[in-house]
Design a protein around this motif. Structure first.
Motif, mmCIF file in Angstrom:
data_model
loop_
_atom_site.group_PDB
_atom_site.id
_atom_site.type_symbol
_atom_site.label_atom_id
_atom_site.label_comp_id
_atom_site.label_asym_id
_atom_site.label_seq_id
_atom_site.Cartn_x
_atom_site.Cartn_y
_atom_site.Cartn_z
ATOM 1 N N GLY A 27 -5.189 14.107 -25.629
ATOM 2 C CA GLY A 27 -6.014 14.528 -24.306
ATOM 3 C C GLY A 27 -6.753 13.279 -23.753
ATOM 4 O O GLY A 27 -7.676 13.603 -22.852
ATOM 5 N N SER A 28 -6.775 12.145 -24.294
ATOM 6 C CA SER A 28 -7.511 10.907 -23.866
ATOM 7 C C SER A 28 -6.614 10.612 -22.371
ATOM 8 O O SER A 28 -5.450 10.759 -22.513
ATOM 9 N N GLU A 29 -7.614 10.174 -21.405
ATOM 10 C CA GLU A 29 -7.054 9.694 -20.161
ATOM 11 C C GLU A 29 -6.373 8.202 -20.387
ATOM 12 O O GLU A 29 -7.315 7.257 -20.658
ATOM 13 N N LEU A 30 -5.278 7.932 -20.107
ATOM 14 C CA LEU A 30 -4.606 6.680 -20.352
ATOM 15 C C LEU A 30 -4.709 5.855 -18.848
ATOM 16 O O LEU A 30 -4.578 4.763 -18.706
ATOM 17 N N ALA A 31 -4.466 6.730 -17.753
ATOM 18 C CA ALA A 31 -4.165 6.209 -16.572
ATOM 19 C C ALA A 31 -4.837 7.321 -15.528
ATOM 20 O O ALA A 31 -4.769 8.559 -15.544
ATOM 21 N N HIS A 32 -5.425 6.837 -14.286
ATOM 22 C CA HIS A 32 -6.027 7.460 -13.245
ATOM 23 C C HIS A 32 -5.851 6.852 -12.097
ATOM 24 O O HIS A 32 -6.702 5.760 -11.797
ATOM 25 N N TYR A 33 -4.991 7.133 -11.132
ATOM 26 C CA TYR A 33 -4.939 6.574 -10.076
ATOM 27 C C TYR A 33 -4.733 7.344 -8.684
ATOM 28 O O TYR A 33 -4.707 8.373 -8.648
ATOM 29 N N GLY A 34 -5.761 6.883 -7.679
ATOM 30 C CA GLY A 34 -5.974 7.639 -6.438
ATOM 31 C C GLY A 34 -4.777 7.129 -5.442
ATOM 32 O O GLY A 34 -4.116 6.144 -5.761
ATOM 33 N N LEU A 35 -4.481 7.853 -4.396
ATOM 34 C CA LEU A 35 -3.692 7.676 -3.451
ATOM 35 C C LEU A 35 -3.724 5.905 -2.869
ATOM 36 O O LEU A 35 -2.717 5.622 -2.858
ATOM 37 N N ASP A 36 -5.126 5.652 -2.616
ATOM 38 C CA ASP A 36 -4.914 4.293 -1.991
ATOM 39 C C ASP A 36 -4.673 3.321 -3.073
ATOM 40 O O ASP A 36 -4.083 2.578 -2.785
ATOM 41 N N ASP A 37 -4.918 3.645 -4.519
ATOM 42 C CA ASP A 37 -4.352 2.662 -5.314
ATOM 43 C C ASP A 37 -2.874 2.667 -5.511
ATOM 44 O O ASP A 37 -2.447 1.486 -5.619
ATOM 45 N N LEU A 38 -2.203 3.948 -5.126
ATOM 46 C CA LEU A 38 -0.771 3.746 -5.179
ATOM 47 C C LEU A 38 -0.263 2.778 -4.000
ATOM 48 O O LEU A 38 0.958 2.287 -4.047
ATOM 49 N N VAL A 39 -0.830 3.052 -2.793
ATOM 50 C CA VAL A 39 -0.305 2.652 -1.572
ATOM 51 C C VAL A 39 -0.550 1.146 -1.717
ATOM 52 O O VAL A 39 0.165 0.150 -1.520
ATOM 53 N N LEU A 40 -1.446 0.541 -2.198
ATOM 54 C CA LEU A 40 -2.051 -0.750 -2.597
ATOM 55 C C LEU A 40 -1.009 -1.392 -3.448
ATOM 56 O O LEU A 40 -0.343 -2.701 -3.052
ATOM 57 N N LEU A 41 -0.437 -0.905 -4.512
ATOM 58 C CA LEU A 41 0.555 -1.298 -5.414
ATOM 59 C C LEU A 41 1.636 -1.243 -4.796
ATOM 60 O O LEU A 41 2.628 -1.997 -5.144
ATOM 61 N N LEU A 42 2.214 -0.140 -4.158
ATOM 62 C CA LEU A 42 3.352 -0.125 -3.439
ATOM 63 C C LEU A 42 3.613 -1.455 -2.403
ATOM 64 O O LEU A 42 4.647 -2.041 -2.107
ATOM 65 N N GLY A 43 2.512 -1.881 -2.058
ATOM 66 C CA GLY A 43 2.560 -3.005 -1.023
ATOM 67 C C GLY A 43 3.102 -2.660 0.522
ATOM 68 O O GLY A 43 3.712 -3.491 1.334
ATOM 69 N N VAL A 44 2.889 -1.514 0.967
ATOM 70 C CA VAL A 44 3.376 -0.798 2.134
ATOM 71 C C VAL A 44 2.337 -0.168 2.850
ATOM 72 O O VAL A 44 1.220 -0.049 2.120
ATOM 73 N N SER A 45 2.477 0.198 4.095
ATOM 74 C CA SER A 45 1.577 0.966 4.875
ATOM 75 C C SER A 45 1.496 2.170 4.239
ATOM 76 O O SER A 45 2.451 2.919 3.869
ATOM 77 N N ARG A 46 0.184 2.800 4.634
ATOM 78 C CA ARG A 46 -0.229 4.219 4.241
ATOM 79 C C ARG A 46 0.669 5.012 4.956
ATOM 80 O O ARG A 46 1.399 6.181 4.403
ATOM 81 N N ARG A 47 0.995 4.636 6.165
ATOM 82 C CA ARG A 47 1.950 5.525 7.073
ATOM 83 C C ARG A 47 3.348 5.548 6.705
ATOM 84 O O ARG A 47 3.854 6.798 6.774
ATOM 85 N N MET A 48 3.744 4.612 6.064
ATOM 86 C CA MET A 48 5.073 4.368 5.532
ATOM 87 C C MET A 48 5.395 5.342 4.168
ATOM 88 O O MET A 48 6.228 6.143 3.894
ATOM 89 N N VAL A 49 4.191 5.399 3.535
ATOM 90 C CA VAL A 49 4.256 6.201 2.241
ATOM 91 C C VAL A 49 4.191 7.522 2.737
ATOM 92 O O VAL A 49 4.920 8.615 2.172
ATOM 93 N N ALA A 50 3.360 8.216 3.635
ATOM 94 C CA ALA A 50 3.378 9.203 4.084
ATOM 95 C C ALA A 50 4.577 9.706 4.805
ATOM 96 O O ALA A 50 5.166 11.044 4.740
ATOM 97 N N ASP A 51 5.221 9.075 5.652
ATOM 98 C CA ASP A 51 6.392 9.105 6.215
ATOM 99 C C ASP A 51 7.585 9.635 5.251
ATOM 100 O O ASP A 51 8.585 10.326 5.622
ATOM 101 N N HIS A 52 7.534 8.828 4.068
ATOM 102 C CA HIS A 52 8.651 9.301 3.039
ATOM 103 C C HIS A 52 8.134 10.363 2.176
ATOM 104 O O HIS A 52 9.010 10.467 1.183
ATOM 105 N N GLY A 53 6.989 10.744 2.075
ATOM 106 C CA GLY A 53 6.743 11.636 1.131
ATOM 107 C C GLY A 53 7.217 12.982 1.313
ATOM 108 O O GLY A 53 7.351 13.609 2.377
#
Length: 198
Positions: free
Chosen positions: A131-157
């Motif tokens: 039950g311990s938390e190993l990872a916790h990422y927000g949408l902004d963290d994922l966009v930053l890690l992907l290295g693409v625009s937020r718009r591109m992430v949303a368009d392909h969601g």
């Protein structure tokens, strides 16, 4: 005297006239009613269950008050023969609970997005078998890690705001693979490390 029956068209005409007298155009009133109906949130069931592929681990998400508090209680149980052994329980941070859940045969639990479709601070969480938390990422963290625009992430969601397809376990079962914006995110189950690859 028999009750006066008005046709639907006549009732609309009378309502329109009354609203005009009050200074409200009928079309504006109808638009407001339609917007309010569209803004209603479809609540999840009060109880949802998710099983690992083997069926040995069961995650239950529940609300004790039909989502008045908007918090989901999560409980993980392990099946041993006919008995269910509780492993952990905790309140989750996602409003109305997570939208997507993956329970792995090791007892690890992956939570994705919130029930309400918003850019979430809880887009991806990994809970260990205890039950311990190993990872916790927000949408902004994922966009930053992907290295693409937020718009591109949303368009392909296609599955929520950022996932292009359903997540899958890696061949060796050590990670969960997500597709987003023509890239892959690999979540290592042992420690929650998240990496992006083409």
């Amino acid at each position: 005297m028999p009750p006066l029956r008005l046709s639907l068209q006549r009732r609309r005409l009378l309502l329109s006239a009354a609203l005009l007298i009050a200074g409200v155009p009928f079309s504006a009133w109808a638009d407001t009613v339609n917007r309010v109906r569209a803004d209603r949130i479809s609540l999840p069931p009060d109880r949802r269950q998710f099983l690992s592929p083997s069926g040995n681990y069961i995650l239950t998400l529940s609300s004790a008050d039909h989502w008045q508090t908007r918090s989901a209680l999560a409980e993980l149980q392990q099946r041993s023969g006919r008995e269910l052994k509780p492993l952990w329980h905790r309140v989750l941070p996602q409003e109305h609970g997570p939208r997507h859940v993956l329970v792995v045969d090791t007892g690890a639990v992956v939570l994705m997005d919130e029930w309400i479709n918003v850019p979430s601070r809880h887009a991806l969480m990994l809970l260990a078998p205890d039950g311990s938390e190993l990872a916790h990422y927000g949408l902004d963290d994922l966009v930053l890690l992907l290295g693409v625009s937020r718009r591109m992430v949303a368009d392909h969601g296609r599955l929520g705001l950022w996932m292009s397809s359903a997540p899958a376990l890696s061949e060796d079962g050590s990670a969960v693979v997500f597709h987003s914006a023509h890239r892959r995110l690999i979540l290592r189950l042992a420690d929650g490390l998240l990496t992006a690859v083409d």
